[in-house]
Enzyme design. Sequence first.
Site, PDB file in Angstrom:
ATOM      1  N   CYS A  40       0.859  -1.184   0.000  1.00 24.39           N
ATOM      2  CA  CYS A  40       0.000   0.000   0.000  1.00 24.39           C
ATOM      3  C   CYS A  40       0.892   1.230   0.000  1.00 24.39           C
ATOM      4  O   CYS A  40       2.094   1.147   0.248  1.00 24.39           O
ATOM      5  CB  CYS A  40      -0.918   0.011   1.220  1.00 24.39           C
ATOM      6  SG  CYS A  40      -2.240   1.239   1.073  1.00 24.39           S
ATOM      7  N   LYS A  50     -12.459  -4.765   1.942  1.00 27.88           N
ATOM      8  CA  LYS A  50     -11.905  -3.928   3.002  1.00 27.88           C
ATOM      9  C   LYS A  50     -12.779  -2.692   3.175  1.00 27.88           C
ATOM     10  O   LYS A  50     -12.965  -1.919   2.230  1.00 27.88           O
ATOM     11  CB  LYS A  50     -10.473  -3.532   2.638  1.00 27.88           C
ATOM     12  CG  LYS A  50      -9.851  -2.570   3.636  1.00 27.88           C
ATOM     13  CD  LYS A  50      -8.371  -2.359   3.380  1.00 27.88           C
ATOM     14  CE  LYS A  50      -7.808  -1.289   4.288  1.00 27.88           C
ATOM     15  NZ  LYS A  50      -6.383  -1.067   4.078  1.00 27.88           N
ATOM     16  N   GLU A  77     -16.653  -7.272  -4.882  1.00 25.05           N
ATOM     17  CA  GLU A  77     -15.213  -7.059  -4.735  1.00 25.05           C
ATOM     18  C   GLU A  77     -14.456  -8.393  -4.745  1.00 25.05           C
ATOM     19  O   GLU A  77     -13.406  -8.517  -5.368  1.00 25.05           O
ATOM     20  CB  GLU A  77     -14.912  -6.316  -3.421  1.00 25.05           C
ATOM     21  CG  GLU A  77     -15.270  -4.846  -3.447  1.00 25.05           C
ATOM     22  CD  GLU A  77     -14.247  -4.007  -4.224  1.00 25.05           C
ATOM     23  OE1 GLU A  77     -13.278  -4.573  -4.756  1.00 25.05           O
ATOM     24  OE2 GLU A  77     -14.450  -2.784  -4.316  1.00 25.05           O
ATOM     25  N   LYS A 119     -11.883  -7.547   5.948  1.00 21.39           N
ATOM     26  CA  LYS A 119     -11.267  -6.704   6.978  1.00 21.39           C
ATOM     27  C   LYS A 119     -12.150  -5.522   7.283  1.00 21.39           C
ATOM     28  O   LYS A 119     -12.625  -4.901   6.334  1.00 21.39           O
ATOM     29  CB  LYS A 119      -9.909  -6.241   6.448  1.00 21.39           C
ATOM     30  CG  LYS A 119      -9.170  -5.277   7.324  1.00 21.39           C
ATOM     31  CD  LYS A 119      -7.894  -4.872   6.655  1.00 21.39           C
ATOM     32  CE  LYS A 119      -7.250  -3.805   7.522  1.00 21.39           C
ATOM     33  NZ  LYS A 119      -6.458  -2.902   6.772  1.00 21.39           N
ATOM     34  N   SER A 144      -6.337  -3.370  14.302  1.00 24.23           N
ATOM     35  CA  SER A 144      -5.766  -2.690  15.465  1.00 24.23           C
ATOM     36  C   SER A 144      -6.810  -2.240  16.481  1.00 24.23           C
ATOM     37  O   SER A 144      -6.586  -2.344  17.693  1.00 24.23           O
ATOM     38  CB  SER A 144      -4.940  -1.493  14.989  1.00 24.23           C
ATOM     39  OG  SER A 144      -5.735  -0.631  14.192  1.00 24.23           O
TER      40      SER A 144
END
Length: 327
Positions: free
Chosen positions: A119, A194, A232, A247, A273
Amino acid sequence: MDMLVRPRRLRGNQTIRKMVRETRIDKASLIYPMFVIDGENIEEEIGAMPGQFRYSVDKMAYELERLEKAGVTQVMLFGIPAVKDEAGSQAYAPDGIVQRALKEAKRQFPNLYYITDVCMCEYTSHGHCGLLKGQKVDNDSTLDLLAKTALSHVEAGADMVAPSDMMDGRVLAIRTILDEKGYQDVPIMSYAVKYASAFYGPFRDAAGSAPSFGDRKGYQMDYHNRREGLKEAGLDLEEGADILMVKPALSYLDVLSDVKMETCVPVAAYSVSGEYAMVKAAAQAGFVDEASMICEMAVSTYRAGADIYLTYFAKELAGFIQEGRIG
Ligand code: PBG
């Protein structure tokens, strides 16, 4: 009592409960996300993620050794460069942080399996996941940079690449360049589904990658949408993705279940996270039992369909599996 069916019969003791379990987990399916940072002698704890650190290349060996000892064989590397610019050029620099970390890690721990996050957001001065045209992230010109980044990771030794940028067409762009250069055997795990999520907050703090203006809703998915997850996933499969990721994990188990049912490739789920931070904060406040939370979150993610689980709790989970607490 006139009752033929008594579900409690199968819950009588630990042995029978284990025998009839529908979900079993194996350490071999865990991936540990790890942050590597430019510089020397750095082992910095991440404020919002107690127990997680940024390691310079000379310090990361200790962590890799702990992982190997715990029986976690897969690592996902995230790089934090010393300098960021408009085009995120450190992402594809041959001596960039991920490239150097890979070479050193592979030399010291050749038995671990190295996946890299592909990324731009950790490398761009503006914190967006691609090249800007005005205030917008330009899709097609970003593809070249992502492809270059993936290739440079593979040249430095990555066993697998994982694009997380959510540009359209990036799996095809990466597959094409890898094949051209003779890396047709390197798999792609795409962050296919995502969502634009508040659960990434602590990560952006860890990587200094929060966008300097706006948000990521122009490329990451809208969390009101479920069926779009299959759109997707389908596109990334057509473009050559080997593994599909959903995600975040915990708030998206419906989507995870759909992707598992509707596709025939391995499906990964990323417990991000914010999920980690919530557990840590609640446990530190004494509101929940940390180990029990880690186990329940993991098992529910596998139950919903995950074949592979990315988690900052990978070492702890490996321990719980080893002890027979879950699995
Ligand atoms: C890079 C990337 C992000 C995460 C994984 N890869 C951040 C983002 O999209 O903002 C998040 C991981 C986590 O929160 O643990 N684009």
